[in-house]
Design a protein around this motif. Structure first.
Motif, PDB file in Angstrom:
ATOM      1  N   CYS A   9      29.021 -16.032  -6.409  1.00  0.00           N
ATOM      2  CA  CYS A   9      28.722 -16.490  -7.775  1.00  0.00           C
ATOM      3  C   CYS A   9      27.609 -17.534  -7.724  1.00  0.00           C
ATOM      4  O   CYS A   9      27.701 -18.598  -8.331  1.00  0.00           O
ATOM      5  CB  CYS A   9      29.988 -17.036  -8.446  1.00  0.00           C
ATOM      6  SG  CYS A   9      29.784 -17.233 -10.208  1.00  0.00           S
ATOM      7  N   VAL A  12      21.779 -15.424  -7.625  1.00  0.00           N
ATOM      8  CA  VAL A  12      21.550 -13.990  -7.819  1.00  0.00           C
ATOM      9  C   VAL A  12      22.721 -13.368  -8.584  1.00  0.00           C
ATOM     10  O   VAL A  12      22.528 -12.577  -9.519  1.00  0.00           O
ATOM     11  CB  VAL A  12      21.355 -13.287  -6.446  1.00  0.00           C
ATOM     12  CG1 VAL A  12      21.282 -11.777  -6.613  1.00  0.00           C
ATOM     13  CG2 VAL A  12      20.105 -13.825  -5.750  1.00  0.00           C
ATOM     14  N   ARG A  35      33.983 -17.877  -3.316  1.00  0.00           N
ATOM     15  CA  ARG A  35      34.670 -18.942  -2.573  1.00  0.00           C
ATOM     16  C   ARG A  35      35.115 -20.061  -3.525  1.00  0.00           C
ATOM     17  O   ARG A  35      36.215 -20.566  -3.432  1.00  0.00           O
ATOM     18  CB  ARG A  35      33.695 -19.474  -1.520  1.00  0.00           C
ATOM     19  CG  ARG A  35      34.217 -20.567  -0.662  1.00  0.00           C
ATOM     20  CD  ARG A  35      33.292 -20.793   0.495  1.00  0.00           C
ATOM     21  NE  ARG A  35      31.910 -21.048   0.078  1.00  0.00           N
ATOM     22  CZ  ARG A  35      30.870 -21.049   0.896  1.00  0.00           C
ATOM     23  NH1 ARG A  35      31.052 -20.781   2.172  1.00  0.00           N
ATOM     24  NH2 ARG A  35      29.657 -21.304   0.450  1.00  0.00           N
ATOM     25  N   THR A  36      34.227 -20.434  -4.453  1.00  0.00           N
ATOM     26  CA  THR A  36      34.544 -21.514  -5.393  1.00  0.00           C
ATOM     27  C   THR A  36      34.862 -20.889  -6.752  1.00  0.00           C
ATOM     28  O   THR A  36      33.956 -20.498  -7.495  1.00  0.00           O
ATOM     29  CB  THR A  36      33.344 -22.484  -5.514  1.00  0.00           C
ATOM     30  OG1 THR A  36      32.896 -22.797  -4.190  1.00  0.00           O
ATOM     31  CG2 THR A  36      33.694 -23.748  -6.240  1.00  0.00           C
ATOM     32  N   LYS A  39      33.194 -21.908 -10.192  1.00  0.00           N
ATOM     33  CA  LYS A  39      31.879 -21.380 -10.593  1.00  0.00           C
ATOM     34  C   LYS A  39      32.046 -20.045 -11.322  1.00  0.00           C
ATOM     35  O   LYS A  39      31.339 -19.762 -12.278  1.00  0.00           O
ATOM     36  CB  LYS A  39      30.985 -21.170  -9.356  1.00  0.00           C
ATOM     37  CG  LYS A  39      30.491 -22.456  -8.732  1.00  0.00           C
ATOM     38  CD  LYS A  39      29.385 -22.154  -7.710  1.00  0.00           C
ATOM     39  CE  LYS A  39      29.089 -23.369  -6.860  1.00  0.00           C
ATOM     40  NZ  LYS A  39      28.223 -23.069  -5.713  1.00  0.00           N
ATOM     41  N   ALA A  62      35.291 -14.289   1.586  1.00  0.00           N
ATOM     42  CA  ALA A  62      34.674 -13.004   1.939  1.00  0.00           C
ATOM     43  C   ALA A  62      34.457 -12.846   3.441  1.00  0.00           C
ATOM     44  O   ALA A  62      33.971 -11.816   3.893  1.00  0.00           O
ATOM     45  CB  ALA A  62      33.368 -12.829   1.181  1.00  0.00           C
ATOM     46  N   THR A 106      22.244  -6.766  -1.246  1.00  0.00           N
ATOM     47  CA  THR A 106      20.823  -7.077  -1.462  1.00  0.00           C
ATOM     48  C   THR A 106      20.131  -7.594  -0.201  1.00  0.00           C
ATOM     49  O   THR A 106      18.944  -7.905  -0.241  1.00  0.00           O
ATOM     50  CB  THR A 106      20.645  -8.162  -2.554  1.00  0.00           C
ATOM     51  OG1 THR A 106      21.219  -9.383  -2.069  1.00  0.00           O
ATOM     52  CG2 THR A 106      21.279  -7.775  -3.864  1.00  0.00           C
ATOM     53  N   PHE A 161      14.981  -7.421  -4.797  1.00  0.00           N
ATOM     54  CA  PHE A 161      13.575  -7.074  -5.068  1.00  0.00           C
ATOM     55  C   PHE A 161      12.865  -6.669  -3.795  1.00  0.00           C
ATOM     56  O   PHE A 161      12.273  -5.615  -3.705  1.00  0.00           O
ATOM     57  CB  PHE A 161      12.813  -8.200  -5.789  1.00  0.00           C
ATOM     58  CG  PHE A 161      11.649  -7.641  -6.564  1.00  0.00           C
ATOM     59  CD1 PHE A 161      11.712  -7.498  -7.931  1.00  0.00           C
ATOM     60  CD2 PHE A 161      10.506  -7.187  -5.912  1.00  0.00           C
ATOM     61  CE1 PHE A 161      10.669  -6.912  -8.650  1.00  0.00           C
ATOM     62  CE2 PHE A 161       9.454  -6.611  -6.610  1.00  0.00           C
ATOM     63  CZ  PHE A 161       9.532  -6.476  -7.986  1.00  0.00           C
ATOM     64  N   ASP A 162      12.942  -7.584  -2.781  1.00  0.00           N
ATOM     65  CA  ASP A 162      12.335  -7.202  -1.512  1.00  0.00           C
ATOM     66  C   ASP A 162      13.245  -7.651  -0.370  1.00  0.00           C
ATOM     67  O   ASP A 162      13.190  -8.814  -0.020  1.00  0.00           O
ATOM     68  CB  ASP A 162      10.899  -7.740  -1.371  1.00  0.00           C
ATOM     69  CG  ASP A 162      10.734  -9.179  -1.833  1.00  0.00           C
ATOM     70  OD1 ASP A 162      11.592  -9.704  -2.564  1.00  0.00           O
ATOM     71  OD2 ASP A 162       9.727  -9.800  -1.433  1.00  0.00           O
ATOM     72  N   ASN A 203      18.936 -19.376  -1.491  1.00  0.00           N
ATOM     73  CA  ASN A 203      19.733 -20.053  -0.469  1.00  0.00           C
ATOM     74  C   ASN A 203      18.872 -20.635   0.668  1.00  0.00           C
ATOM     75  O   ASN A 203      18.234 -19.900   1.415  1.00  0.00           O
ATOM     76  CB  ASN A 203      20.740 -19.049   0.089  1.00  0.00           C
ATOM     77  CG  ASN A 203      21.701 -19.706   1.027  1.00  0.00           C
ATOM     78  OD1 ASN A 203      21.349 -20.053   2.135  1.00  0.00           O
ATOM     79  ND2 ASN A 203      22.915 -19.897   0.564  1.00  0.00           N
TER      80      ASN A 203
END
Ligand code: NDP
Length: 423
Positions: A9, A12, A35-36, A39, A62, A106, A161-162, A203
């Motif tokens: 969360c 992205v 995890r949180t 959020k 996760a 992603t 995107f990339d 990140n």
């Protein structure tokens, strides 16, 4: 009518989830698990009353396959969209297999602890055999091919995107403009300014590791590795202007080299300002980019994680960032015996993204294709058993969805070519 489980969360995820809500004829029910949990609850509260999508939230670790499997079994989604970190790719894939859900992500797998001897042995073998030293590669996830095939499930890798849109652009160029593509230059330009002397747009741990690593490109069937930022170029980006850019290793080179027949060279370039590069070099020189834990005042800390805590949260850059991104690919190849060149790109405005979803363009340009990838899988348009990169499917419905969901693209014939020199 589809139920989607979104893991993570952050920046992205926030865009991907809001875009799922704009696409409520496809996504009728969503669970946001991270995890949180606070959020997830905050995002749910922001969306409540504004969407018909039924949203639930959960806390999940996760890294823990059992916990993930139990959650997927209990919620029974059609697919799981992994927008947590690349460290969790394999555990989430394992849980999807155990619980019977399709998988979309992603970014390819990266080990969190690069000092782990078991991981290092595999990594060093790959460096010797393949000739590139990036910490991430597709081998870990491609190894799941048979498991997903046998389970009748789809794993769609790299739908950002990339990688992601750049890979779909490649499939689209091949389908509509070329008989054979010989060269691809992927150009990632962020012309945005957030006003801080130093911050990362996504990140920091993932971003800084990517940028401080050796560069590499693919040429005539082999990797050519370069020193970090060894090759430089200057390019005039439509709607942004002239920018310095540097050759980096990037994960879609690996899959495009496999999936674009006849390809001779693939390079990836990203723009950086001098202030960013100077700060990064300094942080690297003093050891702040290290992922190896150190002992500090009786406590174990990981330098790059400590740095992350000091840097501005990428999700907070939205209101301050002005300017545009321009990300796309220049393709050179042949059509009907003639050599030709085209440039397919998208321009995205940071402030427009902020006004629409409260996020900057980097999260926006990743979150939109993450939602579209999930849509392709849950609607069955991109559905076959096994593990696939996005360029392995028909690009047309994805390209159409980019126009519908906020990332319109342009095809330019005979673009300016990229000229490279040693920095
Ligand atoms: P953020 O750091 O903003 O968000 C990551 C989220 O994952 C956070 O909510 C975090 O939780 C959660 N998370 C981390 N570890 C765990 C865990 N063990 N269990 C459950 N949740 C966890 O990252 P971004 O949103 O910027 O990036 C998300 C993904 O997108 C990354 O994989 C990144 O590499 C990829 N990406 C891909 C791009 C592309 O173009 N293909 C471009 C940019 C990013 P918490 O809130 O507690 O920290």
């Amino acid at each position: 009518m589809s139920r989607l489980l979104v893991i993570g969360c952050g920046g992205v995820a926030s865009v991907a989830i809001q875009k799922c809500c704009q696409n409520s004829s496809v996504f009728t029910e969503l669970m946001i698990a991270s995890r949180t949990k606070e959020k997830c609850d905050a995002l749910k509260a922001k969306l409540e009353g504004k969407t018909s999508v039924k949203i639930e939230t959960a806390r999940v670790d996760a890294d823990n396959v059992e916990e993930l499997t139990a959650l997927i079994r209990a919620y029974a989604p059609k697919a799981v969209l992994n927008v947590a970190l690349p460290y969790q790719d394999l555990t989430i894939m394992d849980a999807c297999l155990a619980a019977g859900a399709d998988y979309i992500d992603t970014a390819n797998y990266e080990a969190e602890d690069t000092e782990d001897p078991a991981w290092r042995a595999v990594y060093e073998k790959r460096c010797r055999e393949q000739g590139f030293t990036a910490y991430f590669d597709y081998s870990w996830q491609w190894a799941y091919q048979e498991k997903f095939q046998k389970a009748g499930l789809t794993a769609l890798l790299g739908s950002g995107f990339d990688p992601g849109v750049t890979s779909v652009f490649s499939a689209y160029a091949l389908k509509h403009y070329f008989d054979e593509i010989h060269e691809i230059d992927i150009l990632d330009c962020n012309g945005g300014d957030h006003g801080y002397p130093f911050a990362t747009n996504f990140n920091p741990e993932i971003n800084l590791r990517e940028v401080s690593a050796n560069g590499s490109y693919w040429e005539r069937g082999a990797w050519v590795e370069t020193k970090p930022m060894e090759y430089k170029s200057t390019y005039y980006f439509p709607q942004v202007g002239e920018k310095d850019m540097y050759l980096l290793h990037h994960e879609e080179i690996e899959s495009l080299a496999k999936n674009i027949p006849g390809i001779r060279r693939i390079r990836f370039f990203m723009t950086f300002g001098q202030s960013y590069l100077t700060h990064m070099k300094c942080l690297e020189n003093v050891g702040m980019l290290s992922t190896a834990p150190i002992s500090f005042q009786g406590q174990e800390i990981v330098p790059i994680q400590f740095l992350k805590a000091l840097l501005p949260d990428p999700a907070s850059l939205g209101p301050r960032t002005v300017g545009k991104t321009n990300i796309g690919c220049i393709f050179t190849g042949v059509k009907d015996g003639e050599e030709k060149s085209i440039y397919i790109y998208n321009v995205c405005d940071h402030q427009e993204c902020y006004r629409e979803l409260g996020s900057q363009a980097i999260s926006y340009t990743t979150g939109v294709p993450a939602m579209i990838g999930a849509m392709m899988v849950v609607t069955g348009q991109w559905k076959k058993p096994g593990v696939f990169n996005v360029e392995e499917f028909d690009p047309d419905p994805f390209m159409e969805a980019l126009n519908t969901f906020g990332l319109p693209w342009v095809v330019e014939e005979n673009p300016q070519k990229v000229r490279v020199w040693k920095a």
